[in-house]
Design an enzyme around this catalytic site. Structure first.
Site, PDB file in Angstrom:
ATOM      1  N   SER A  67     -11.209  -0.408  -0.901  1.00 61.00           N
ATOM      2  CA  SER A  67      -9.948  -0.599  -0.176  1.00 61.00           C
ATOM      3  C   SER A  67     -10.171  -0.924   1.287  1.00 61.00           C
ATOM      4  O   SER A  67      -9.330  -1.557   1.931  1.00 61.00           O
ATOM      5  CB  SER A  67      -9.083   0.663  -0.269  1.00 61.00           C
ATOM      6  OG  SER A  67      -8.522   0.811  -1.535  1.00 61.00           O
ATOM      7  N   HIS A 113      -3.972   6.060   3.727  1.00 54.14           N
ATOM      8  CA  HIS A 113      -4.669   4.909   3.144  1.00 54.14           C
ATOM      9  C   HIS A 113      -4.137   3.595   3.718  1.00 54.14           C
ATOM     10  O   HIS A 113      -4.897   2.752   4.220  1.00 54.14           O
ATOM     11  CB  HIS A 113      -4.502   4.949   1.623  1.00 54.14           C
ATOM     12  CG  HIS A 113      -5.268   3.920   0.867  1.00 54.14           C
ATOM     13  ND1 HIS A 113      -4.771   2.661   0.618  1.00 54.14           N
ATOM     14  CD2 HIS A 113      -6.486   3.967   0.276  1.00 54.14           C
ATOM     15  CE1 HIS A 113      -5.653   1.970  -0.094  1.00 54.14           C
ATOM     16  NE2 HIS A 113      -6.708   2.737  -0.309  1.00 54.14           N
ATOM     17  N   ASP A 168       0.835  -1.198   0.000  1.00 58.09           N
ATOM     18  CA  ASP A 168       0.000   0.000   0.000  1.00 58.09           C
ATOM     19  C   ASP A 168       0.875   1.255   0.000  1.00 58.09           C
ATOM     20  O   ASP A 168       1.972   1.248  -0.539  1.00 58.09           O
ATOM     21  CB  ASP A 168      -0.910  -0.044   1.235  1.00 58.09           C
ATOM     22  CG  ASP A 168      -2.286   0.568   0.980  1.00 58.09           C
ATOM     23  OD1 ASP A 168      -2.350   1.790   0.836  1.00 58.09           O
ATOM     24  OD2 ASP A 168      -3.267  -0.191   0.947  1.00 58.09           O
TER      25      ASP A 168
END
Length: 456
Positions: free
Chosen positions: A390, A239, A196
């Site tokens: 996600s 994220h 990621d």
């Protein structure tokens, strides 16, 4: 909050001791070169090849050299990855036709089949931050986040409550409480690689929950410090921290292996993703979470996933957030026979089990999970909620970690099938009827029913 790190200077690979068809895995030859390449070429290796000679012949930069299985029946296992820049127009852009012509030229020079595909910024992480909760850790003492005051994710363990109160309703939706009671090891002994944007390595939620730093890698900056970079609320910053935090809320005793392949804008290169998959396998990951995707099917990345599958590593990938009737890659390949036995693709639904307005859908999608306003750690010791497929994918990854932390009563290659086959049927919901058979084989993740079917 702004956090950046200085990239190491570009450096050349050392080729002195390398020869073809030895037993050196690609992950030991990860380039320290921070240069970015427009294209990546896959070059089959032959006896007598060396990285130096291949780079001279083809005019590229050797990025990895995978000859551990040279001589096996599948000759494509014995390959080198090479970064290339092909400037053929005034704008420096290259059409797919030009790239293929160049590949043919390379193949003629090397007297073998060469495959070439776009590399730079092909992959991106999806989702968006929807809320930031709390301030610094000191402001949380005595409040709902006080469980973090001790600085250890293990304080959340126990299997009988929701790790973050903000997520109580969605945890009830996937039956997390019952699942953790069924799997009391809570993922102990299971490493989950998070490929990621990196994570906030100093966040109190991760202390004691990360793998040995020797297994960490930042492929974007070519160093061993996969710390998130950027400004909170901008681009992809936060994220990966959110994704890792979701996994640990479901499987608190699992270990997270942080691997950074996306920049602060949330995009990254093909070769970074492929190398991260190989690295995760070599360093002992049992589950890989890929909350990222591409509109194009990358052979380079899929080859890496196939290698992971042959070694029994389970791969979870997100479906994409463009509300399209097709899902992104590698999720779209998760249903393929063979590697698909170890993979699962995940889309998103709301708390009412209705397809999220942003979630992609397709008859190749295998599973959905709640992906809206999911609270988890955020950089700077904070908590933030994100929405996206996600956020749905790591719920499945955490569920797989719960399963692998217990003795299994089914073969490993049946585990993802059971997760898909035990899902809650969402097709009776009127709002989902236009998406019949496009929100998974049955629908939404049910962790308790899944575990009942896979663990002893």
């Amino acid at each position: 909050m702004i956090l950046r790190k200085t990239l190491s200077a570009s450096a050349l690979l050392s080729f002195a001791l390398l020869t073809a068809c030895n037993t050196t895995p690609a992950t030991d030859l990860t380039s320290s070169n921070t240069a970015r390449f427009d294209y990546v070429a896959t070059v089959p290796l032959e006896t007598g090849d060396t990285p130096r000679d291949l780079a001279k012949t083809l005019g590229g930069t050797v990025l990895s050299w995978d000859n551990a299985d040279c001589g096996a029946a599948d000759s494509e296992v014995c390959v080198a990855l090479m970064g290339m820049n092909i400037n053929n127009t005034a704008q420096g852009e290259v059409s797919s036709t030009t790239a293929q012509l160049h590949a043919q030229s390379l193949a003629a020079q090397a007297s073998r089949k060469v495959y070439i595909e776009p590399n730079k910024n092909v992959f991106s992480g999806g989702g968006s931050m929807t809320a930031i909760m709390g301030g610094s850790m000191s402001l949380w003492a005595g409040g709902s986040m006080s469980l973090w005051a001790g600085g250890s994710m293990s304080l959340w363990a126990g299997g009988s409550y929701s790790p973050l109160p903000q997520n109580s309703t969605l945890w009830q939706q996937i039956r997390l409480q019952q699942a953790q009671a069924l799997a009391p090891n809570l993922g102990d002994g299971v490493t989950v690689a998070v490929i990621d944007t990196g994570i906030d390595l100093q966040h109190p939620a991760f202390q004691g929950s990360l793998t040995d730093p020797a297994s960490w890698r930042d492929f974007y900056a070519a160093d061993n410090d996969p710390q998130e970079e950027g400004t909170l609320g901008v681009g992809g910053y936060g994220h990966g921290t959110n994704v890792a935090g979701i996994i640990l809320q479901i499987a608190p005793e699992a270990k997270i292996m942080p691997l950074r392949v996306l920049g602060e804008d949330g995009s990254g290169d093909v070769v970074m993703v492929a190398q991260a998959v190989d690295w995760a396998v070599a360093k002992g990951a049992k589950v890989i979470n890929m909350s990222l995707g591409s509109e194009d099917n990358s052979k380079v990345v899929q080859d890496a996933i196939n290698r992971a599958s042959t070694r029994g590593v389970l791969v979870v990938s997100s479906a994409g957030n463009a509300n399209l009737g097709k899902i992104t890659y590698p999720a779209n390949n998760a249903q393929l026979k063979g590697p698909g036995d170890y993979a699962v693709s995940v889309g998103s639904v709301s708390l009412q089990d209705v397809k999220s307005t942003f979630s992609n859908y397709s008859n190749t999608l295998e599973l959905v999970a709640p992906g809206e306003n999911v609270a988890a750690p955020a950089p700077g010791g904070m908590v933030a909620a994100w929405s996206g497929t996600s956020m749905a994918a790591p719920m499945a990854a955490g569920g797989l970690a719960l399963a692998l932390g217990q003795p299994l009563k089914v073969p490993l290659n049946d585990v993802t099938k059971k997760m898909i086959g035990t899902a809650f049927d969402v097709y009776d919901i009127s709002a989902n009827r236009p998406y019949r058979d496009m929100l998974g084989d049955k629908g939404r993740l049910d962790l308790a029913l899944f575990l009942q079917n896979v663990i002893k």
